[in-house]
Design a protein around this motif. Structure first.
Motif, mmCIF file in Angstrom:
data_model
loop_
_atom_site.group_PDB
_atom_site.id
_atom_site.type_symbol
_atom_site.label_atom_id
_atom_site.label_comp_id
_atom_site.label_asym_id
_atom_site.label_seq_id
_atom_site.Cartn_x
_atom_site.Cartn_y
_atom_site.Cartn_z
ATOM 1 N N LEU A 25 -2.488 1.319 -4.120
ATOM 2 C CA LEU A 25 -1.291 0.479 -4.186
ATOM 3 C C LEU A 25 -0.052 1.321 -4.471
ATOM 4 C CD1 LEU A 25 -2.770 -2.485 -6.281
ATOM 5 C CD2 LEU A 25 -2.755 -2.185 -3.793
ATOM 6 N N CYS A 26 1.067 0.812 -4.032
ATOM 7 C CA CYS A 26 2.363 1.457 -4.294
ATOM 8 C C CYS A 26 2.788 1.136 -5.725
ATOM 9 C CB CYS A 26 3.381 0.894 -3.297
ATOM 10 S SG CYS A 26 5.105 1.247 -3.698
ATOM 11 N N ASP A 27 3.292 2.125 -6.440
ATOM 12 C CA ASP A 27 3.790 1.878 -7.797
ATOM 13 C C ASP A 27 5.266 2.263 -7.937
ATOM 14 O OD1 ASP A 27 3.830 4.621 -7.843
ATOM 15 O OD2 ASP A 27 2.659 4.825 -9.686
ATOM 16 N N GLY A 28 5.941 2.438 -6.816
ATOM 17 C CA GLY A 28 7.373 2.758 -6.864
ATOM 18 C C GLY A 28 7.654 4.255 -6.939
ATOM 19 N N SER A 29 6.624 5.087 -6.949
ATOM 20 C CA SER A 29 6.848 6.544 -7.041
ATOM 21 C C SER A 29 7.641 7.080 -5.855
ATOM 22 C CB SER A 29 5.510 7.292 -7.108
ATOM 23 O OG SER A 29 4.855 6.990 -8.297
ATOM 24 N N HIS A 30 7.620 6.356 -4.739
ATOM 25 C CA HIS A 30 8.384 6.813 -3.567
ATOM 26 C C HIS A 30 9.884 6.891 -3.863
ATOM 27 C CE1 HIS A 30 8.278 2.371 -3.290
ATOM 28 N NE2 HIS A 30 9.516 2.509 -2.869
ATOM 29 N N VAL A 31 10.344 6.091 -4.839
ATOM 30 C CA VAL A 31 11.777 6.113 -5.203
ATOM 31 C C VAL A 31 12.085 7.422 -5.928
ATOM 32 C CG1 VAL A 31 13.625 4.925 -6.437
ATOM 33 C CG2 VAL A 31 11.762 3.595 -5.426
ATOM 34 N N LEU A 47 0.845 -1.204 0.000
ATOM 35 C CA LEU A 47 0.000 0.000 0.000
ATOM 36 C C LEU A 47 0.875 1.246 0.000
ATOM 37 C CD1 LEU A 47 -2.812 -0.815 2.611
ATOM 38 C CD2 LEU A 47 -3.042 -0.727 0.123
ATOM 39 N N CYS A 48 0.496 2.218 -0.796
ATOM 40 C CA CYS A 48 1.237 3.487 -0.865
ATOM 41 C C CYS A 48 1.097 4.256 0.447
ATOM 42 C CB CYS A 48 0.706 4.335 -2.016
ATOM 43 S SG CYS A 48 1.420 5.993 -2.056
ATOM 44 N N ARG A 49 2.203 4.777 0.939
ATOM 45 C CA ARG A 49 2.149 5.646 2.125
ATOM 46 C C ARG A 49 2.881 6.953 1.874
ATOM 47 N NH1 ARG A 49 6.634 5.069 6.329
ATOM 48 N NH2 ARG A 49 8.203 3.735 5.354
ATOM 49 N N CYS A 50 3.321 7.176 0.612
ATOM 50 C CA CYS A 50 4.022 8.431 0.316
ATOM 51 C C CYS A 50 3.067 9.450 -0.300
ATOM 52 C CB CYS A 50 5.199 8.172 -0.632
ATOM 53 S SG CYS A 50 4.710 7.831 -2.336
ATOM 54 N N GLY A 51 1.929 8.970 -0.784
ATOM 55 C CA GLY A 51 0.921 9.856 -1.366
ATOM 56 C C GLY A 51 1.112 10.109 -2.851
HETATM 57 S S1 FES Z 1 4.891 4.306 -1.057
HETATM 58 FE FE1 FES Z 1 3.871 5.665 -2.413
HETATM 59 S S2 FES Z 1 4.404 4.910 -4.370
HETATM 60 FE FE2 FES Z 1 5.414 3.535 -2.998
#
Ligand code: FES
Length: 243
Positions: A224-230, A213-217
């Motif tokens: 869902l997380c798609d790797g945008s946090h990187v 699950l995305c937690r960076c917004g």
């Molecule tokens: S935690 Fe937000 S895209 Fe991965």
């Protein structure tokens, strides 16, 4: 008398995550919450997760989904001032109906690329595709199963070809706050052990053993997380990221 076993069973029965509209994840069932830090091998490829601090949790708690909380991983209400748009767009069709297959001698690997959160566990030892295609070799098979089981998002699942059973790792219902020091950022919430996730419109997503699950917004595939946090170099301030 309440036994430990009963308590675990109750927890399993009550475990649930509700995605609130433009707000946090509301977690019920006193689901254990702890940090997992991704450790790499000598070549820099993700190898496994190392357990770090655990968080004391109540029966119900709220986890930040917008990435703006000053009390991560918990919500502090910052989504309101940030005017967070948490619109859920993730594909809701069941995993197996969307999966492509890599056919190996002993294993079949199923793969849904749009679930990828780019952790990179599948890249070690020349990659999980090659390992699957060489799965008549016991070491290649072992590695393919290990890499698939570590795939945070559950994009990859390894199946025994003969019995058609999946080689899923056994997880108690739990949520891991993932840290990715090899990428210099904090990662998603790793939801493990078949916890139902209910969307803000009241529908339950397919229940799976592994969900990121995305937690960076910033994900374009919320929740869902798609790797945008990187890309955004999202950090919750964990000290492992400074090493
Ligand atoms: S935690 Fe937000 S895209 Fe991965």
């Amino acid at each position: 008398m309440t036994t430990e076993k009963q308590t675990a069973k109750d927890r399993e029965k009550n475990a649930r995550i509700r995605v609130s509209e433009n707000g946090p994840y509301i977690v019920s069932g006193q689901i254990p919450l702890f940090k997992l830090i991704i450790r790499t091998d000598a070549n820099g490829y993700p190898l496994n997760y190392v357990k770090s601090e655990g968080y004391p949790v109540d029966e119900t708690y709220a986890l930040c989904r917008c990435g703006q909380s000053r009390n991560k991983p918990f919500c502090d209400g910052a989504h309101v001032t940030a005017q967070f748009d948490g619109t859920e767009v993730a594909n809701r069709r069941p995993y197996r109906t969307r999966a492509r297959e890599i056919d190996g001698p002993d294993l079949i690997l199923t793969d849904v690329p749009d679930l990828c959160n780019h952790a990179g566990f599948c890249l070690r030892s020349k990659g999980i595709g090659k390992l699957t295609r060489s799965s008549d070799d016991p070491e290649a098979k072992r590695l393919a199963i290990e890499e698939a089981g570590n795939c945070t998002s559950g994009r990859l699942v390894a199946w025994e070809k003969k019995s058609a059973t999946s080689s899923e790792p056994a997880f108690e219902p739990s949520i891991a706050v993932v840290e990715e020091p090899h990428k210099g950022c904090s990662g998603p919430l790793w939801v493990r052990g078949n916890i139902p996730i209910v969307s803000s419109d009241g529908q339950t997503y397919e229940v799976r053993n592994r969900v990121a699950l995305c937690r960076c917004g910033s994900s374009s595939n919320k929740p869902l997380c798609d790797g945008s946090h990187v890309v955004s170099k999202f950090t919750d301030g964990d000290t492992s990221l400074n090493r």
